[in-house]
Design a protein around this motif. Structure first.
Motif, short mmCIF file in Angstrom:
data_model
loop_
_atom_site.label_atom_id
_atom_site.label_comp_id
_atom_site.label_asym_id
_atom_site.label_seq_id
_atom_site.Cartn_x
_atom_site.Cartn_y
_atom_site.Cartn_z
N ASN A 191 56.48 32.01 53.95
CA ASN A 191 55.55 31.68 52.91
C ASN A 191 54.25 32.17 53.76
OD1 ASN A 191 55.33 29.78 54.99
ND2 ASN A 191 55.57 27.88 53.74
N ILE A 192 54.10 32.51 54.80
CA ILE A 192 53.04 33.16 55.74
C ILE A 192 52.31 34.57 54.97
CG2 ILE A 192 52.12 33.86 57.84
CD1 ILE A 192 54.83 32.41 59.06
N CYS A 193 51.37 34.36 54.69
CA CYS A 193 50.55 35.47 54.01
C CYS A 193 49.65 36.25 55.29
CB CYS A 193 49.72 35.23 52.84
SG CYS A 193 49.04 36.42 52.10
N GLY A 194 48.80 35.19 55.72
CA GLY A 194 47.94 35.81 56.66
C GLY A 194 46.62 35.92 56.25
N LEU A 195 46.42 36.24 54.92
CA LEU A 195 45.31 36.55 54.30
C LEU A 195 44.75 35.07 53.43
CD1 LEU A 195 45.58 40.12 53.21
CD2 LEU A 195 44.28 39.16 55.25
N GLU A 196 43.47 35.02 52.95
CA GLU A 196 43.16 33.93 52.20
C GLU A 196 42.43 34.73 50.74
OE1 GLU A 196 40.92 31.32 54.46
OE2 GLU A 196 42.76 30.79 55.75
N CYS A 197 43.27 35.00 49.95
CA CYS A 197 42.79 35.45 48.77
C CYS A 197 42.25 34.60 47.98
CB CYS A 197 43.69 36.27 47.95
SG CYS A 197 44.33 37.82 48.70
N CYS A 238 61.02 29.85 38.38
CA CYS A 238 60.30 30.94 38.51
C CYS A 238 59.21 31.28 39.67
CB CYS A 238 59.40 31.08 37.09
SG CYS A 238 57.82 30.31 37.33
N CYS A 239 58.77 32.54 39.58
CA CYS A 239 58.03 33.01 40.95
C CYS A 239 56.46 32.28 41.09
CB CYS A 239 57.90 34.34 40.91
SG CYS A 239 56.83 35.14 39.74
N LEU A 240 56.24 31.53 39.93
CA LEU A 240 54.69 30.70 40.11
C LEU A 240 54.81 29.53 40.53
CD1 LEU A 240 53.20 32.09 36.61
CD2 LEU A 240 52.90 33.15 38.95
N ASP A 241 55.92 29.08 40.74
CA ASP A 241 56.03 27.71 41.37
C ASP A 241 56.22 27.60 43.02
OD1 ASP A 241 56.30 24.88 41.88
OD2 ASP A 241 58.48 24.79 40.73
N TYR A 254 74.88 37.11 40.40
CA TYR A 254 73.83 36.70 39.58
C TYR A 254 72.87 38.01 39.19
CZ TYR A 254 75.46 31.80 39.95
OH TYR A 254 76.34 31.03 39.90
N THR A 255 72.61 38.91 40.20
CA THR A 255 71.65 39.81 39.99
C THR A 255 72.02 41.10 41.09
OG1 THR A 255 69.39 40.45 40.17
CG2 THR A 255 70.09 39.07 41.85
N HIS A 256 71.38 42.50 40.78
CA HIS A 256 71.42 43.43 41.70
C HIS A 256 70.08 43.94 42.46
CE1 HIS A 256 75.50 44.41 40.17
NE2 HIS A 256 74.97 44.37 39.05
N THR A 257 69.01 42.96 41.55
CA THR A 257 67.80 42.99 42.35
C THR A 257 66.99 42.01 42.78
OG1 THR A 257 67.36 44.90 40.57
CG2 THR A 257 65.40 44.00 41.59
N ILE A 258 66.31 41.90 44.14
CA ILE A 258 65.87 40.97 44.59
C ILE A 258 64.38 41.28 45.20
CG2 ILE A 258 67.74 39.65 45.59
CD1 ILE A 258 67.38 40.77 48.39
N ALA A 259 63.48 40.39 44.86
CA ALA A 259 61.97 40.43 45.15
C ALA A 259 61.46 39.75 46.35
CB ALA A 259 60.96 40.22 43.99
N PHE A 260 61.10 40.67 47.43
CA PHE A 260 60.86 39.66 48.63
C PHE A 260 59.14 39.25 48.35
CE2 PHE A 260 63.50 42.34 52.00
CZ PHE A 260 64.49 41.73 51.45
N HIS A 261 59.21 38.07 47.62
CA HIS A 261 57.89 37.85 47.04
C HIS A 261 58.04 36.44 46.46
CE1 HIS A 261 53.66 37.81 45.89
NE2 HIS A 261 54.05 37.83 44.77
N VAL A 262 57.03 35.45 46.70
CA VAL A 262 56.48 34.38 45.80
C VAL A 262 55.19 34.26 46.31
CG1 VAL A 262 56.91 32.04 45.35
CG2 VAL A 262 58.92 33.30 45.52
N PHE A 263 55.01 33.61 47.61
CA PHE A 263 53.61 33.57 48.18
C PHE A 263 53.26 34.10 49.25
CE2 PHE A 263 50.10 31.30 50.39
CZ PHE A 263 49.21 30.94 49.09
N GLY A 264 54.01 34.32 50.18
CA GLY A 264 54.06 35.09 51.51
C GLY A 264 54.09 36.55 51.45
N ASP A 265 53.90 37.08 52.38
CA ASP A 265 53.72 38.51 52.68
C ASP A 265 55.05 39.04 53.53
OD1 ASP A 265 53.14 41.13 53.16
OD2 ASP A 265 51.22 41.02 53.03
N PRO A 266 55.80 39.68 52.99
CA PRO A 266 57.06 39.92 54.02
C PRO A 266 56.52 40.83 55.04
CG PRO A 266 57.27 41.12 51.82
CD PRO A 266 55.93 40.40 51.63
N LEU A 267 55.41 41.37 55.18
CA LEU A 267 55.05 42.49 55.99
C LEU A 267 54.46 41.61 57.07
CD1 LEU A 267 55.50 44.47 53.87
CD2 LEU A 267 53.73 45.76 54.64
N THR A 268 54.45 40.37 57.14
CA THR A 268 54.12 39.40 58.26
C THR A 268 55.32 39.30 59.23
OG1 THR A 268 54.49 37.45 57.16
CG2 THR A 268 52.38 38.26 57.07
N LEU A 269 56.48 39.77 58.92
CA LEU A 269 57.73 39.61 59.69
C LEU A 269 57.94 40.84 60.21
CD1 LEU A 269 60.01 37.96 56.94
CD2 LEU A 269 58.71 36.89 58.66
#
Length: 286
Positions: A14-20, A232-235, A48-63
């Motif tokens: 959940n770490i983004c590093g920015l404050e949009c 959902c991804c908005l919660d 349940y799926t073949h596709t995953i999204a690295f996203h809700v709030f944080g930025d995966p590129l902080t890892l």
């Protein structure tokens, strides 16, 4: 009830590093899903799926060990979508983003405009352009989306968007002066510029409530970095807590009374949960 999702959002961190300014302020403790927990999640998500999204709030590129997560995803035959501000792209060997697990990379360009950046727009876009070159040179089969999801009735971001389109025009040798903003525009092979309107993150303090259909729990779910499963991804705050995947199986969570009620409600155009009632994003489907 049998579930099959178009995609499952997994918030690696959940770490983004920015404050949009368009994102809700995150007051929760910084949390990251470790590699062992991530693998356990994928084992449970796989049916349940073949596709995953690295996203809700944080930025995966902080890892800095992002490649390890991609390796695990590839091991379980998952296709990965990455959504990022792109700000941390400069910290990586760009070859990591040619990984066979990656299906799509989304760059949220409005992150530049809604932060106090210490670099120019050209510097911000430079590693994204370098990655585009690398993708084309190696004929890698994945998509790169440059996103401008900042349209509104007042055309308030026209100056910023014009700057971006001018740089994209120059880079990809394409005339973008008279394009319509109602559909994606191809810049190069599997490289697009994508437009959408601002959306409002749902909040329990909102006063307007509506019913209607939503794709939450029918085409997607989200797993937060805390392990909490939400419809959902908005919660992003885990308000509609269906259960924690670290303590309960995903199968039990999806077949819980609460999840079943939400799905049956949406089938009848009824938003059961208060947060869903106050979410305006579902208006797009009704």
């Amino acid at each position: 009830m049998h579930y099959k999702f178009h995609k499952v959002y997994i918030e690696l961190t959940n770490i983004c590093g920015l404050e949009c300014s368009f994102c809700p302020t995150k007051s929760t403790k910084p949390t990251t899903i470790d590699l062992n927990s991530f693998e356990n999640i994928l084992i449970q998500v796989q049916p349940y799926t073949h596709t995953i999204a690295f996203h809700v709030f944080g930025d995966p590129l902080t890892l800095n060990n992002l490649e390890n997560y991609l390796d695990i995803a590839f091991k379980y035959k998952m296709k990965v979508e990455i959504t990022t501000t792109g700000y941390y792209l400069k910290n990586f060997d760009l070859n990591i983003f040619l990984h066979k697990a990656i299906k799509q990379i989304n760059f949220s360009l409005n992150s530049y405009n809604k932060n106090e950046m210490n670099i120019s727009l050209e510097e911000y876009l430079k590693p994204m352009f370098e990655l585009s070159n690398l993708k084309l040179k190696n004929k890698v089969h994945n998509f790169i989306n440059f996103r401008l999801w900042n349209l509104d009735n007042n055309n308030s971001e026209v100056n910023f968007n014009t700057q971006v389109l001018n740089l994209l025009s120059k880079k990809f040798h394409i005339d973008l002066t008279n394009i319509k903003y109602d559909k994606p525009v191809r810049l190069e092979n599997q490289i697009l510029i994508d437009f959408d309107t601002y959306f409002k993150w749902p909040n329990l303090s909102d006063t307007t409530t509506t019913n209607g259909f939503c794709h939450g729990l029918t085409s997607q779910i989200a797993i937060l970095s805390s392990g909490v499963v939400v419809p959902c991804c908005l919660d992003s705050f885990g308000i509609i807590d269906l259960g924690n995947i670290h303590n309960s199986s995903l199968e039990d969570i999806l077949h819980s009374y609460k999840a079943t009620q939400i799905v049956n409600g949406f089938k009848n155009n009824i938003a059961i949960e208060e947060l869903c009632q106050k979410c305006t994003f579902k208006d797009r489907f009704n």
